[in-house]
Design an enzyme around this catalytic site. Structure first.
Site, PDB file in Angstrom:
ATOM      1  N   HIS A 141      31.110  56.148  40.714  1.00  0.00           N
ATOM      2  CA  HIS A 141      30.705  55.366  39.536  1.00  0.00           C
ATOM      3  C   HIS A 141      31.096  56.022  38.200  1.00  0.00           C
ATOM      4  O   HIS A 141      31.535  55.354  37.281  1.00  0.00           O
ATOM      5  CB  HIS A 141      29.199  55.098  39.587  1.00  0.00           C
ATOM      6  CG  HIS A 141      28.791  53.846  38.884  1.00  0.00           C
ATOM      7  ND1 HIS A 141      27.731  53.068  39.295  1.00  0.00           N
ATOM      8  CD2 HIS A 141      29.298  53.218  37.794  1.00  0.00           C
ATOM      9  CE1 HIS A 141      27.622  52.021  38.488  1.00  0.00           C
ATOM     10  NE2 HIS A 141      28.561  52.101  37.566  1.00  0.00           N
ATOM     11  N   LYS A 187      29.060  51.048  44.432  1.00  0.00           N
ATOM     12  CA  LYS A 187      29.463  52.323  43.812  1.00  0.00           C
ATOM     13  C   LYS A 187      28.437  53.410  44.127  1.00  0.00           C
ATOM     14  O   LYS A 187      27.244  53.106  44.280  1.00  0.00           O
ATOM     15  CB  LYS A 187      29.587  52.149  42.284  1.00  0.00           C
ATOM     16  CG  LYS A 187      30.390  50.911  41.898  1.00  0.00           C
ATOM     17  CD  LYS A 187      30.619  50.749  40.414  1.00  0.00           C
ATOM     18  CE  LYS A 187      31.207  49.377  40.122  1.00  0.00           C
ATOM     19  NZ  LYS A 187      30.203  48.319  39.981  1.00  0.00           N
ATOM     20  N   ASP A 230      30.835  42.291  42.423  1.00  0.00           N
ATOM     21  CA  ASP A 230      30.868  43.714  42.092  1.00  0.00           C
ATOM     22  C   ASP A 230      29.468  44.202  41.742  1.00  0.00           C
ATOM     23  O   ASP A 230      28.917  43.847  40.712  1.00  0.00           O
ATOM     24  CB  ASP A 230      31.804  43.930  40.892  1.00  0.00           C
ATOM     25  CG  ASP A 230      31.953  45.401  40.551  1.00  0.00           C
ATOM     26  OD1 ASP A 230      32.935  46.012  41.005  1.00  0.00           O
ATOM     27  OD2 ASP A 230      31.080  45.931  39.844  1.00  0.00           O
ATOM     28  N   TYR A 246      22.500  49.432  40.020  1.00  0.00           N
ATOM     29  CA  TYR A 246      22.110  48.128  39.465  1.00  0.00           C
ATOM     30  C   TYR A 246      20.806  47.609  40.093  1.00  0.00           C
ATOM     31  O   TYR A 246      20.207  46.665  39.584  1.00  0.00           O
ATOM     32  CB  TYR A 246      23.194  47.059  39.687  1.00  0.00           C
ATOM     33  CG  TYR A 246      24.563  47.327  39.102  1.00  0.00           C
ATOM     34  CD1 TYR A 246      24.797  48.379  38.224  1.00  0.00           C
ATOM     35  CD2 TYR A 246      25.637  46.503  39.430  1.00  0.00           C
ATOM     36  CE1 TYR A 246      26.066  48.615  37.711  1.00  0.00           C
ATOM     37  CE2 TYR A 246      26.905  46.727  38.912  1.00  0.00           C
ATOM     38  CZ  TYR A 246      27.122  47.780  38.057  1.00  0.00           C
ATOM     39  OH  TYR A 246      28.375  47.996  37.563  1.00  0.00           O
TER      40      TYR A 246
END
Ligand code: A2P
Length: 272
Positions: free
Chosen positions: A106, A73, A43, A48
């Site tokens: 998100h 996301k 995930d 990120y």
């Protein structure tokens, strides 16, 4: 690895490796260790900033792409700027993939409904196998419902023994929406769950560590769990949870640790 079946028939491994706050330089190792240990679900998210390393590790793992479940996301600024398809293509490019298994909104920012509808088109085109949301409260879900055609497959939300989030989970389940727990072990800030004496006593009984007890608690509540660690031994531990089960009394004891205190941001009050 045990799987759940989402409301559109897609299968999802019930434990996934989360890579939030894992530095780009660590991500490749972490994902490789996880796949070696038997994880088939990773995930990530564009924000990120480690999608490229996730993609590289997957490519080099030797496991067929179709045997892995990869989530990304769409970030808030891309939703606000109405550039969902561009952002999605950029994610695919960084991952080095031509589809993802799951893509989520998100956070519930303004224009989320429009963004979700664009994800519906990517879903119909086969570029996303399952679409869903993250950090949506019940009222966000209800508002979204008014505008969309494809029911979200999941809502990815914070859940851990200190913040069970059970009411929202029950509501999602009543709608046929699966729930994914992020920060399932209490997150990385001020984390005292893993030292809790109630959990330690249960862990001792089963000769397991506290993290394994907490992951088992999530699974027995019917959740998909996304633990993260940058340590190989812990990554291995976190899927070694299938040789014991918690009894009702132990489940109740863990349920009673809920303080309704989040570790992460509040979806009703965030400023990013
Ligand atoms: P570390 O990366 O240093 O191992 P989560 O965000 O999933 O709730 O996890 C919170 C923190 O718990 C992680 O940042 C991780 O830190 C730590 N952790 C993960 N797995 C274990 C484990 N099996 N035992 C102890 N700590 C763990």
């Amino acid at each position: 690895m045990n799987c759940k079946v989402l409301n559109n028939g897609v299968k999802i491994p019930e434990i996934g490796l989360g890579v939030f706050r894992v530095q780009e330089e660590d991500t490749e190792n972490v994902v490789k260790w996880a796949i070696d240990a038997g994880y088939r679900h990773i995930d990530t998210a564009s924000v990120y900033e480690n999608e490229q390393a996730v993609g590289k590790a997957i490519k080099e793992s030797g496991v067929n792409r179709e045997d892995l479940f990869v989530t990304t996301k769409i970030w808030n600024s891309d939703i606000r700027q109405n550039r969902v398809k561009e952002a999605f293509d950029e994610s695919l490019e960084r991952l080095g993939m031509d589809y993802v298994d799951m893509c989520l909104i998100h956070w519930p920012v303004e224009n989320s409904e429009i963004a979700y509808k664009q994800m519906e088109e990517l879903y119909t085109a086969g570029k996303i196998k399952a679409i869903g949301v993250s950090n949506f409260q019940k009222h966000h879900m209800k508002e979204l419902e008014k505008h969309i055609t494809v029911l979200p497959t999941v809502n990815q939300i914070e859940s851990n023994p200190r913040f069970a989030n059970q009411e929202l989970i029950d509501w999602c389940f009543s709608k046929g929406i699966a729930v994914e727990a992020y920060s399932p072990l209490g997150g990385s800030i001020d984390n005292n769950i893993l030292n809790n004496h109630v959990l330690s006593a249960i862990a001792e009984k089963y000769n397991k560590c506290v993290a394994q007890i907490v992951i088992r608690w999530h699974l027995q509540r019917g959740l998909i769990v996304l633990p993260k660690s940058i340590h190989q031994d812990r990554i291995i531990q976190n899927i070694d949870v299938y040789d014991f089960s918690l009894n009702d009394e132990e489940m109740d004891k863990i349920n009673s640790l809920d303080l309704n205190i989040r570790t992460g941001s509040d979806p009703d009050h965030f400023d990013f």
